[in-house]
Design a protein around this motif. Structure first.
Motif, PDB file in Angstrom:
ATOM      1  N   THR B  68      31.631  33.315  44.605  1.00  0.00           N
ATOM      2  CA  THR B  68      32.368  34.472  44.108  1.00  0.00           C
ATOM      3  C   THR B  68      33.702  34.515  44.843  1.00  0.00           C
ATOM      4  O   THR B  68      33.745  34.267  46.053  1.00  0.00           O
ATOM      5  N   VAL B  69      34.769  34.799  44.094  1.00  0.00           N
ATOM      6  CA  VAL B  69      36.113  34.703  44.674  1.00  0.00           C
ATOM      7  C   VAL B  69      36.829  36.051  44.611  1.00  0.00           C
ATOM      8  O   VAL B  69      36.755  36.760  43.600  1.00  0.00           O
ATOM      9  N   TYR B  70      37.527  36.358  45.707  1.00  0.00           N
ATOM     10  CA  TYR B  70      38.315  37.599  45.789  1.00  0.00           C
ATOM     11  C   TYR B  70      39.740  37.255  46.204  1.00  0.00           C
ATOM     12  O   TYR B  70      39.974  36.243  46.871  1.00  0.00           O
ATOM     13  N   LYS B  71      40.655  38.105  45.812  1.00  0.00           N
ATOM     14  CA  LYS B  71      42.049  37.865  46.170  1.00  0.00           C
ATOM     15  C   LYS B  71      42.743  39.217  46.324  1.00  0.00           C
ATOM     16  O   LYS B  71      42.486  40.133  45.543  1.00  0.00           O
ATOM     17  N   ALA B  72      43.612  39.320  47.320  1.00  0.00           N
ATOM     18  CA  ALA B  72      44.328  40.588  47.513  1.00  0.00           C
ATOM     19  C   ALA B  72      45.684  40.346  48.148  1.00  0.00           C
ATOM     20  O   ALA B  72      45.905  39.319  48.793  1.00  0.00           O
ATOM     21  N   LYS B  73      46.575  41.310  47.945  1.00  0.00           N
ATOM     22  CA  LYS B  73      47.861  41.292  48.657  1.00  0.00           C
ATOM     23  C   LYS B  73      47.649  41.997  49.975  1.00  0.00           C
ATOM     24  O   LYS B  73      47.126  43.114  50.009  1.00  0.00           O
ATOM     25  N   ILE B  74      48.048  41.327  51.055  1.00  0.00           N
ATOM     26  CA  ILE B  74      47.835  41.957  52.363  1.00  0.00           C
ATOM     27  C   ILE B  74      49.180  42.171  53.040  1.00  0.00           C
ATOM     28  O   ILE B  74      50.028  41.307  52.994  1.00  0.00           O
TER      29      ILE B  74
END
Lengths: 357, 74, 264
Positions: B68-74
């Protein structure tokens, strides 16, 4: 219910009855002597009459698998063929028995083995009642002896097939399929929009998806399934035995014969009685389940039993099992597409039983 | 400055250790574990989380759908 | 340490980029490690979910490695006899023309024992989708030669490599399907790289949309690997496939609807 009277061939009567019974689909492949069934469905345009799909497949194998697909959707689907074609269908029939799919399979039988002859025979009895394909299973087998029964057994066949979720085979022969007789036909019934709870029609709003399959790689669970089938066949044996008795009450000698042979034997009973031999006829209408109990009971009252089939002697084995040694059991049969005459049958009866006394 | 960060979660018990995810990860995030899972496979695990960009290549080639893949702007 | 905390914070529903389809049941596939079957099964489930077809789909599983396909996916399924899936699908589609019907078959099932059913379903233009996994071998029965085994390729029944003089030539059945008037869209894809998976998914989506428009039979071959049958690691098998299978079975569309060029 007003029934329409017509003069028709057995094959055509069956096709007409299928449309009128609200059958959903027919998948077939041409073979003599039953090609009139698909020809009739195409000629009278089953689809425009009732929405019944008729499709000519590329082989008997494809046809029975199309039946598998349609039957898996809970639809009333049928196929027909003749002996060599029925051999080809056996794989699919075994899968359908294994997946517990209802359907109607019609065998307008001819003489074999191999390509054999296109003339009528009853040499497919073993194949019909003992399984036919691989694995432990039975079909329910109906044996029509008239054009009327060719028509009537469409509806009866589907009723039984859906009641037990089991394929039903109509074991006819080239004589019944080709001969013309009067037949009373039921009025047109609409095709049912209802579906079966087990059918694969898309998951819809069901909580669980439906699966049509015959594979089970776990031995315990496969055996449980086999036992469930045995239970089903036992129920069928208890409730679905059908036969016709003709002058059996006072009979000294009993003919056992189905289909075309039963028609011959009816005449033989009359001839025998005209010369002082009290003969009777037991005609199995269901070959599976076989009327064993009835034959056993009649065996107690008669002096001898003659099984008459257009074969080398197949049903006679089930007759002998039913009689269980109480009385002598003999077989008489013509083969190669030859239908015995009533007189021939009486002669055999005399040779086997009356002349030695 | 905001930058894109990704992360993956691997169902290590369902992983069959085929290593196709390792071969397809452009950021060398995934490695094969030295230990075995219950099935007896050297399962894949995100050895270098911090290098993940959330490109989902690993999940897209995974034959068993265990990533499962997640992505975010940090 | 601070970095790790940040990393865990990313794992939140709103940041989700990819997770397996909810149509896939909570079971482990019975496919071998690294087998392309799993990837195809996965994206098929994703597409049925994405296109909202779960309630009206009837799938047909074959005999072979994907015989138990129905056990992994929460849709109605029929399991067909070896090679007969296109005939079974024909029966379903003719009686339920508004359902989405597909078959999922391997090369032994589709291109050997089921050649007749395949060709004739294509030729009738049945409005179904055939998904055909070609890994050049019989996987389920232990790595025997398939109709698609390439010349010189070793299998348990061609242990010295396929000798075309005695064993015949590999069958490019997809090329045959493309010549038949009943087929609408015929393509050959693979799932061995992320880009290939994305392309395959696009092709499958296209085929599924065509079916809803009653356009006729769509045929998608997926050249795939069989690490167990080929006796290689999954990563080696991908390399071998690229070097040996793909030259023989080049990827791309073989037949596209008139006026549409789907080769990117």
């Amino acid at each position: 219910m007003e029934r329409e009277l017509k003069l028709m061939k057995g094959n055509e009567a069956m096709a007409e009855a299928a449309i009128r019974a609200g059958v959903d689909g027919y998948f077939g492949y041409p073979i003599t002597p039953q090609s009139e069934i698909m020809e009739y469905l195409m000629k009278t345009d089953s689809f425009s009459r009732s929405g019944m799909v008729t499709l000519q497949a590329e082989s008997e194998i494809a046809a029975i698998n199309m039946v598998y697909g349609g039957a898996g959707c809970g639809k009333k689907v049928m196929t027909s063929s003749s002996s060599p074609g029925i051999s080809l269908k056996q794989e699919g029939i075994s899968y359908m028995a294994g997946a517990e799919l209802p359907c109607l399979i019609v065998n307008v039988a001819r003489g074999g083995p191999g390509l054999g002859t296109i003339q009528p025979a009853q040499a497919d009895y073993f194949q019909s009642v003992k399984g036919g394909g691989h694995g432990d299973y039975h079909l329910m087998v109906l044996a029509p002896a008239s054009v009327q029964e060719m028509a009537d057994f469409v509806e009866l066949g589907f009723d039984l097939a859906f009641k037990y979720r089991n394929p039903v085979l109509v074991l006819s022969d080239g004589a019944i399929g080709q001969m013309m007789e009067k037949v009373y036909l039921n009025p047109q019934k609409p095709r049912s929009p209802e579906t079966e709870p087990w059918a694969t029609v898309g998951k819809g709003s069901r909580a669980k998806s439906n699966i049509i399959t015959s594979v089970d790689l776990d031995p315990d669970s496969q055996e449980r399934f086999n036992l469930k089938l045995v239970e089903k066949y036992d129920l069928i044996k208890q409730h679905e035995v059908r036969f016709e008795e003709y002058l059996c009450t006072d009979a000294d000698y009993l003919f056992v014969a189905y289909g075309t042979s039963a028609r011959i034997c009816k005449k033989s009973v009359q001839i025998a009685r005209s010369i002082g031999i009290k003969a009777g006829l037991l005609r199995p209408i269901t070959l599976f389940p076989f009327p064993s109990a009835k034959i056993n009971e009649l065996a107690g009252r008669v002096k001898g039993i003659l099984s008459v089939e257009m074969s080398a002697g197949q049903m006679v084995e089930d007759v002998a099992l039913a009689v269980n040694g109480q009385k002598p059991v003999k077989h008489f049969g013509r083969m190669g597409g030859i239908v015995a005459t009533p007189e021939e049958v009486v002669e055999k009866l005399k040779i086997f039983f009356t002349e030695q006394n | 400055m905001a930058k894109i960060k990704g992360n993956i979660v691997i169902d290590t018990e369902k992983c069959k250790g085929c290593e196709l995810c390792i071969a397809s990860c452009p950021s060398k995030v995934i490695d094969a574990a030295k230990e075995l899972n219950e099935k007896g496979y050297h399962y894949a695990y995100p050895a270098k989380h911090e290098q993940c960009t959330g490109c989902a290549n690993c999940a897209i080639v995974c034959p068993d759908g265990v990533i499962t893949v997640y992505k975010a702007k940090i | 340490m601070e970095e790790t905390c940040n990393m865990q914070e990313i794992v939140k529903p709103e940041n989700l980029v990819y997770k397996k389809s909810s149509l896939l049941l909570d079971k482990t596939f019975t496919y071998c490690p690294g087998c392309g079957h799993g990837t195809v099964t996965r994206i098929l489930a994703e597409l049925i979910e994405e296109l909202g077809l779960q309630k009206q789909t009837v799938g047909v599983s074959p005999v072979g490695c994907s015989v138990l396909l129905y056990a992994f996916m929460d849709i109605d399924f029929q399991q067909a006899a070896h090679g007969r899936a296109p005939a079974v699908a024909t029966g379903i589609k003719r009686l339920l023309p508004d359902r989405f019907v597909f078959t999922y078959q391997g090369d032994g099932d589709l291109a050997a024992i089921g050649t007749s059913e395949t060709i004739h379903a294509c030729n009738r233009g049945e409005n179904i989708l055939i998904i055909y996994i070609n890994n050049g071998i019989y996987g389920m029965t232990g790595g025997q030669m398939a109709p698609t085994t390439i010349p010189g390729m070793k299998s348990s029944t061609s242990p010295r490599g396929r000798n075309v003089q005695t064993m015949g030539y590999p069958l490019k059945i997809t090329d045959i399907a493309a010549t038949l008037p009943g087929t609408y869209y015929v393509t050959r894809q693979s799932v061995h790289t992320p880009a290939a998976v994305r392309k395959t998914k696009k092709a499958m989506r296209r085929a599924m949309e065509y079916q809803s428009l009653n356009r006729g039979l769509c045929f998608i071959e997926i050249v795939s690997n069989c690490p167990s049958g080929w006796k290689m690691t999954p990563v080696e098998s991908i390399k071998w496939m690229e070097e040996n299978m793909l030259p023989y079975y080049p990827l791309g569309d073989l037949k596209t609807p008139a006026g549409e060029n789907t080769n990117q």
